[in-house]
Design an enzyme around this catalytic site. Structure first.
Site, PDB file in Angstrom:
ATOM      1  N   GLU A  43       0.843  -1.312  -0.043  1.00  0.00           N
ATOM      2  CA  GLU A  43      -0.090   0.052   0.249  1.00  0.00           C
ATOM      3  C   GLU A  43       1.066   1.134  -0.006  1.00  0.00           C
ATOM      4  OE1 GLU A  43      -3.158  -0.018  -0.421  1.00  0.00           O
ATOM      5  OE2 GLU A  43      -3.453  -2.084   0.162  1.00  0.00           O
ATOM      6  N   CYS A  65      -2.566   9.411   2.643  1.00  0.00           N
ATOM      7  CA  CYS A  65      -2.020   8.734   1.368  1.00  0.00           C
ATOM      8  C   CYS A  65      -3.448   9.011   0.477  1.00  0.00           C
ATOM      9  CB  CYS A  65      -1.662   7.199   1.510  1.00  0.00           C
ATOM     10  SG  CYS A  65      -3.314   6.419   2.475  1.00  0.00           S
TER      11      CYS A  65
HETATM   12  P1  NDP Z   1       8.090   5.233   4.663  1.00  0.00           P
HETATM   13  O1  NDP Z   1       8.226   4.461   3.333  1.00  0.00           O
HETATM   14  O2  NDP Z   1       9.236   6.211   5.037  1.00  0.00           O
HETATM   15  O3  NDP Z   1       8.075   3.936   5.735  1.00  0.00           O
HETATM   16  C1  NDP Z   1       7.256   3.387   5.863  1.00  0.00           C
HETATM   17  C2  NDP Z   1       7.614   2.209   6.745  1.00  0.00           C
HETATM   18  O4  NDP Z   1       8.473   1.507   6.092  1.00  0.00           O
HETATM   19  C3  NDP Z   1       8.032   2.780   8.095  1.00  0.00           C
HETATM   20  O5  NDP Z   1       7.790   1.759   9.093  1.00  0.00           O
HETATM   21  C4  NDP Z   1       9.776   2.531   7.753  1.00  0.00           C
HETATM   22  O6  NDP Z   1      10.432   2.701   8.994  1.00  0.00           O
HETATM   23  C5  NDP Z   1       9.706   1.227   7.053  1.00  0.00           C
HETATM   24  N1  NDP Z   1      11.095   1.302   6.292  1.00  0.00           N
HETATM   25  C6  NDP Z   1      11.760   2.202   5.550  1.00  0.00           C
HETATM   26  N2  NDP Z   1      12.736   1.787   5.154  1.00  0.00           N
HETATM   27  C7  NDP Z   1      12.591   0.370   5.091  1.00  0.00           C
HETATM   28  C8  NDP Z   1      13.192  -0.731   4.361  1.00  0.00           C
HETATM   29  N3  NDP Z   1      14.289  -0.267   3.540  1.00  0.00           N
HETATM   30  N4  NDP Z   1      12.825  -1.908   4.300  1.00  0.00           N
HETATM   31  C9  NDP Z   1      11.698  -2.019   5.132  1.00  0.00           C
HETATM   32  N5  NDP Z   1      10.846  -1.135   5.799  1.00  0.00           N
HETATM   33  C10 NDP Z   1      11.363   0.183   5.853  1.00  0.00           C
HETATM   34  O7  NDP Z   1       6.672   5.876   4.599  1.00  0.00           O
HETATM   35  P2  NDP Z   1       6.058   7.095   5.839  1.00  0.00           P
HETATM   36  O8  NDP Z   1       6.161   6.332   7.046  1.00  0.00           O
HETATM   37  O9  NDP Z   1       6.871   8.274   5.480  1.00  0.00           O
HETATM   38  O10 NDP Z   1       4.629   7.415   5.397  1.00  0.00           O
HETATM   39  C11 NDP Z   1       4.198   7.839   4.555  1.00  0.00           C
HETATM   40  C12 NDP Z   1       3.678   7.144   3.186  1.00  0.00           C
HETATM   41  O11 NDP Z   1       3.066   6.219   3.188  1.00  0.00           O
HETATM   42  C13 NDP Z   1       3.335   8.184   2.050  1.00  0.00           C
HETATM   43  O12 NDP Z   1       3.795   7.984   0.828  1.00  0.00           O
HETATM   44  C14 NDP Z   1       1.804   7.719   2.110  1.00  0.00           C
HETATM   45  O13 NDP Z   1       1.181   7.948   0.845  1.00  0.00           O
HETATM   46  C15 NDP Z   1       1.947   6.217   2.165  1.00  0.00           C
HETATM   47  N6  NDP Z   1       0.610   5.703   2.821  1.00  0.00           N
HETATM   48  C16 NDP Z   1      -0.063   4.845   2.106  1.00  0.00           C
HETATM   49  C17 NDP Z   1      -1.292   4.369   2.508  1.00  0.00           C
HETATM   50  C18 NDP Z   1      -2.032   3.473   1.528  1.00  0.00           C
HETATM   51  O14 NDP Z   1      -2.704   2.573   2.258  1.00  0.00           O
HETATM   52  N7  NDP Z   1      -1.738   3.014   0.433  1.00  0.00           N
HETATM   53  C19 NDP Z   1      -1.807   4.815   3.919  1.00  0.00           C
HETATM   54  C20 NDP Z   1      -0.732   5.606   4.561  1.00  0.00           C
HETATM   55  C21 NDP Z   1       0.441   6.049   4.055  1.00  0.00           C
HETATM   56  P3  NDP Z   1      11.201   4.098   9.682  1.00  0.00           P
HETATM   57  O15 NDP Z   1       9.929   4.963   9.966  1.00  0.00           O
HETATM   58  O16 NDP Z   1      11.748   3.669  10.824  1.00  0.00           O
HETATM   59  O17 NDP Z   1      11.828   4.586   8.492  1.00  0.00           O
END
Ligand code: NDP
Length: 511
Positions: free
Chosen positions: A254, A288
């Site tokens: 997602e 999102c």
């Molecule tokens: P990120 O992609 O930065 O992070 C999402 C999660 O992935 C966090 O827990 C992060 O950890 C983790 N992560 C980071 N790097 C890695 C890796 N290499 N491998 C595995 N996991 C990793 O997103 P955001 O937290 O900034 O969230 C915002 C984004 O989420 C926006 O683009 C938004 O549109 C999207 N979103 C989509 C939704 C949907 O249902 N389609 C709903 C809500 C949001 P850490 O934070 O510790 O870096």
């Protein structure tokens, strides 16, 4: 609406509040004040491996409870969540900066999903007979969806309750144990969710949390979980998919969005303006499925724009209880929002509300941009701030083609009467809301997910439950075969009869 909470010298009260690692602990802080919201031990790859082992054991017990046993416990958890919704919303406000009222709306939707998943898992995933066809009429057919064992869930910070629950509740209802890695910006909310589940289901660690930065998420991808459900940015989704590919771990992704609203000539313009402002600016635009682009047909464009500017101009910004718009949670996002606004203006766009001076970290005041070229970052990339681009289009056809011209395809909104459904069908997005915005996310009966850069797979609804179960197909002989095909004992006569049957069944041109 009350007096604005925002003051021009807002920077005076801001202590930059990005999370940090200190003595092996993740320290989470409030984005507006910098105040500490919680400390959590950072998990190593070995810790995650042990969590998966514990999860496997717990998952066996959980799966063994059957649908009825799990439903009873999940509804117990749902009741706890509902009773403590204010505590949860206040924690979400303390940690992520989200206004409490917004956090309550978010949690309400999450609780509804727990309820629906618990009540519908048996119907969707439970064993059932499936019709046989004439060619294999001597066999009965059976289908069921079995749990993966342990499901890894990686969540974002912007909706730290609703988005993870969209996977966690459905994975649990399907009979899996869950290991959740919350965003480093919202670990306290993630831990609170798991702690509340443990109060409802104290027997085994069915729902565990691991904390840390991106590398902990990457380690979870490689830990041997049966499936990985990721919600976050498109860039990270690609890394998650690559990491999961190493072990052929199935993924549900997602990712981000750049959702558009189309306003047709026969739309209710007050309702459209209200929805554009709320859809674009709720949670400070960090949604999102937030509306980031509005396309209004020429006859209604001027009136709609005036109504949107008037409504958005009334919003209050700040950390106080009465604020409509809270801080930008992730300090680095401020640079993205600033870049999008500056670039839009440098390329001939105009800010009819807000503009570059609206960016005052950690806040961004509502900003409405017009005349922005379609290839500008503000139109093509996810801004994730309280900004909207509004564009005049000739007709709904032009609106559809512009709306579809970005790589993302998550949600969308259409305002209009006569042609609204037809327009919605043509939008290349996983979801559309007609004469409303974002409503599909709270409709637990409907699947939620995107296309293109917004990812694939679905949470919520029947499809969301099926994501967390492996289809198990069983055929069972119920009589002798009149035309034995699947044996070397078949005779040439029988093969000739098979040929006859094939021609009879499938050889005609008519349907
Ligand atoms: P990120 O992609 O930065 O992070 C999402 C999660 O992935 C966090 O827990 C992060 O950890 C983790 N992560 C980071 N790097 C890695 C890796 N290499 N491998 C595995 N996991 C990793 O997103 P955001 O937290 O900034 O969230 C915002 C984004 O989420 C926006 O683009 C938004 O549109 C999207 N979103 C989509 C939704 C949907 O249902 N389609 C709903 C809500 C949001 P850490 O934070 O510790 O870096």
């Amino acid at each position: 609406m009350g007096n604005p909470v925002y003051t021009p010298d807002m920077t005076a009260v801001h202590t930059p509040g990005a999370p940090r690692i200190e003595d092996g602990e993740l320290v989470s802080t409030n984005p507006a004040t910098g105040a500490e919201a919680g400390r959590f031990p950072v998990a190593s790859a070995e810790d995650i491996g042990r969590a998966v082992e514990r999860g496997r054991e717990a998952g066996l017990w959980w799966a063994g409870l059957g649908f009825a046993g799990r439903k009873e416990r999940l509804l117990r958890w749902r009741a706890l969540l509902a009773q403590q919704i204010t505590e949860l919303a206040e924690l979400s406000n303390r940690e992520g900066g989200k206004p409490v009222a917004e956090a309550i709306v978010e949690a309400t939707s999450g609780i509804e999903h727990v309820d629906w998943a618990a009540r519908n898992a048996r119907r969707v995933l439970g064993p059932r007979g499936v019709r046989s066809r004439l060619v294999l009429a001597e066999f009965s057919a059976h289908l069921e969806y079995q749990p993966y064992g342990v499901v890894g869930v990686i969540g974002p910070w912007n909706y730290p309750v609703l988005t993870p629950l969209g996977s966690i509740a459905y994975a649990l209802a399907a009979g899996n144990a869950v290991i959740f890695k919350p965003s480093e910006y919202t670990p306290a909310v993630g831990q609170w969710l798991a702690d509340s589940f443990a109060r409802a289901v104290p027997e085994h660690p069915v729902f565990q949390v691991v904390h840390g930065l991106g590398d902990v998420g990457a380690a979870l991808c490689r830990s041997g979980v049966g499936k990985l459900a990721f919600t976050g940015s498109t860039a990270t989704a690609k890394k998650v998919m690559a990491a999961c590919a190493e072990t052929l771990t199935p993924v549900l992704l997602e990712a981000g969005g750049k959702d558009a609203m189309i306003v047709d000539a026969d739309a209710d313009l007050d309702a459209a303006a209200d929805a554009a402002v709320w859809g674009g600016m709720t949670n400070a635009g960090q949604t999102c499925i937030g509306i980031e682009r509005v396309y209004a047909v020429a006859p209604v464009y001027d009136t709609l724009l005036a109504k949107v500017v008037e409504r958005a101009g009334r919003l209050t910004v700040g950390a106080g209880d009465g604020a409509d718009i809270g801080p930008i949670t992730m300090p680095s996002q401020i640079d993205v929002i600033r870049r999008h606004i500056d670039d839009a203006i440098a390329r001939g766009g105009r800010a009819v509300l807000g503009g570059p001076e609206a960016v005052q970290p950690p806040y961004v005041r509502p900003t409405i941009l017009v005349d922005v070229p379609e290839d500008a970052a503000a139109v093509r990339e996810e801004t994730f701030g309280p900004t909207l681009t509004i564009r005049r289009v000739q007709d709904a056809d032009e609106a559809v083609s512009l709306a579809n011209a970005v790589p993302y395809g998550l949600g969308s909104s259409v305002f209009g009467r006569r042609r609204a459904i037809a327009i919605a069908r043509r939008l290349r997005t996983g979801m559309s809301a007609i004469n409303s915005t974002l409503t599909f996310v709270g409709m637990s009966t409907l699947p939620f997910g995107g296309v293109g850069d917004s990812g694939f797979g679905r949470i919520h609804g029947d499809d969301g439950l099926r994501e967390f179960g492996r289809a198990k197909a069983i055929t069972k002989r119920r009589g002798p075969s009149l035309l034995p095909a699947m044996t070397f004992d078949r005779t040439p006569e029988q093969v000739a009869r098979i040929v006859k049957l094939v021609k009879l069944l499938y050889g005609r041109r008519t349907p």
